[in-house]
Write a protein that holds these residues in place. Sequence first.
Motif: not given
Length: 156
Positions: A24-28, A39-41, A135-137
């Motif tokens: 998993g990751f997100e861009i912030r 990119k944060i893993y 939550s993750d969606g």
Amino acid sequence: MQRQSVKRLIDNHKKDLEQFGRLGFEIRPFEGSRGQKAKIYYLNRNQAMLLITYLDNTKPVRKFKQELIKRFDEMEKELSVRKLERAIEKQHGKTLTEAIEHWKYCNSHSFQNIRQLLTKTVTGLNARELRKQRSDGEKYILLDLLTAEELAEYKR
């Protein structure tokens, strides 16, 4: 190690890491920058443990490994306490449900509204905010998103 070095290591060994679950990751926004994104893993325990075995054992990396192990131990303890608090809450939940059922103002929304009010009192967040933040969606039972400390307060 530089953040970019760790990111490169993750990218180079993505298939190895994915053997232990979805990567998993997100861009912030990058801290201290003007519009630059990072990119944060999000790695699970096994992925993180595999990754740290791939790192060189410099002094900062050894310190990182020690801190990572401490954080995982803390999380395991938190999850254990949370599981226990959740089991205890189920009994209290039955009592709460019975009390609401016998309440003279009870209607079809009473159960949900009272539980959401208790959750907001404990966390300061409404149900939507809590789900968005924790939550993750996926759709979780609201009480499963509370920390062990919050569950104890909710029960009280």
